[in-house]
Design a protein around this motif. Structure first.
Motif, PDB file in Angstrom:
ATOM      1  N   GLN A  32       0.833  -1.203   0.000  1.00  0.00           N
ATOM      2  CA  GLN A  32       0.000   0.000   0.000  1.00  0.00           C
ATOM      3  C   GLN A  32       0.867   1.252   0.000  1.00  0.00           C
ATOM      4  N   SER A  35       2.652   1.839  -3.502  1.00  0.00           N
ATOM      5  CA  SER A  35       1.697   2.340  -4.493  1.00  0.00           C
ATOM      6  C   SER A  35       1.340   3.799  -4.216  1.00  0.00           C
ATOM      7  N   ALA A  36       1.044   4.108  -2.970  1.00  0.00           N
ATOM      8  CA  ALA A  36       0.666   5.478  -2.599  1.00  0.00           C
ATOM      9  C   ALA A  36       1.853   6.428  -2.723  1.00  0.00           C
ATOM     10  N   GLN A  39       2.201   7.463  -6.420  1.00  0.00           N
ATOM     11  CA  GLN A  39       1.189   8.432  -6.813  1.00  0.00           C
ATOM     12  C   GLN A  39       1.418   9.785  -6.140  1.00  0.00           C
ATOM     13  N   THR A  40       1.776   9.764  -4.874  1.00  0.00           N
ATOM     14  CA  THR A  40       2.038  11.009  -4.136  1.00  0.00           C
ATOM     15  C   THR A  40       3.219  11.753  -4.756  1.00  0.00           C
ATOM     16  N   GLU A  86      -7.426  14.028  -5.600  1.00  0.00           N
ATOM     17  CA  GLU A  86      -6.968  12.661  -5.855  1.00  0.00           C
ATOM     18  C   GLU A  86      -5.564  12.435  -5.295  1.00  0.00           C
ATOM     19  N   TYR A  87      -4.652  13.371  -5.579  1.00  0.00           N
ATOM     20  CA  TYR A  87      -3.287  13.215  -5.081  1.00  0.00           C
ATOM     21  C   TYR A  87      -3.214  13.396  -3.565  1.00  0.00           C
ATOM     22  N   GLN A  89      -5.480  12.406  -1.552  1.00  0.00           N
ATOM     23  CA  GLN A  89      -5.948  11.119  -1.025  1.00  0.00           C
ATOM     24  C   GLN A  89      -4.817  10.093  -1.056  1.00  0.00           C
ATOM     25  N   HIS A  90      -4.040  10.070  -2.128  1.00  0.00           N
ATOM     26  CA  HIS A  90      -2.878   9.170  -2.184  1.00  0.00           C
ATOM     27  C   HIS A  90      -1.899   9.503  -1.059  1.00  0.00           C
ATOM     28  N   ARG A  91      -1.699  10.776  -0.826  1.00  0.00           N
ATOM     29  CA  ARG A  91      -0.788  11.206   0.250  1.00  0.00           C
ATOM     30  C   ARG A  91      -1.291  10.728   1.607  1.00  0.00           C
TER      31      ARG A  91
END
Length: 126
Positions: A32, A35-36, A39-40, A86-87, A89-91
């Motif tokens: 997790q 992946s995050a 994206q972050t 969206e970003y 949320q990834h953070r």
């Protein structure tokens, strides 16, 4: 003329700032986190002005990230710049994956000489 001025004149270096982080991931959250983190990092590149980052694993298994910025001022200002929802949320997912008490910034430093080759990377928009 100093060595650094000569090197600058020959465009072998450009002013930049680097930060090295040690991430301590909660047990069972590594996939997790990775992946995050990816994206972050894209969001930080797109919205906050970073030059990108690399995630490494040292021989002891620790996750170490090297992030490069155009300068220290851009790095400092980035803390006050919000990314898209969206970003962000990834953070949040990335931060939720970490033991924040043990995660730390190892170094903040000016780049003295830069011979690292740069290449663009594909940004995943979805």
């Amino acid at each position: 003329m100093s060595i650094q001025q000569k090197v600058n004149k020959n465009r072998l270096i450009s002013p930049s700032f680097a930060v090295i982080f040690e991430f301590v991931v909660k047990e069972g959250y590594e996939e997790q986190f990775i992946s995050a983190w990816s994206q972050t990092t894209q969001g930080i590149y797109l919205f906050k002005g970073s030059l990108g980052s690399r995630l490494h694993r040292n021989k002891d298994g620790a996750l170490i990230a090297y992030a490069q910025w155009p300068d220290e001022q851009t790095y400092r200002k980035a803390a006050n710049i919000e990314m898209s929802a969206e970003y962000e949320q990834h953070r949040k997912v990335m931060l939720d994956s970490l033991n924040l008490e043990r995660t730390r910034t190892l170094f903040e430093m000016e780049v003295e000489f830069d011979y690292l080759q740069r290449r663009s990377f594909e940004i995943n928009y979805g």
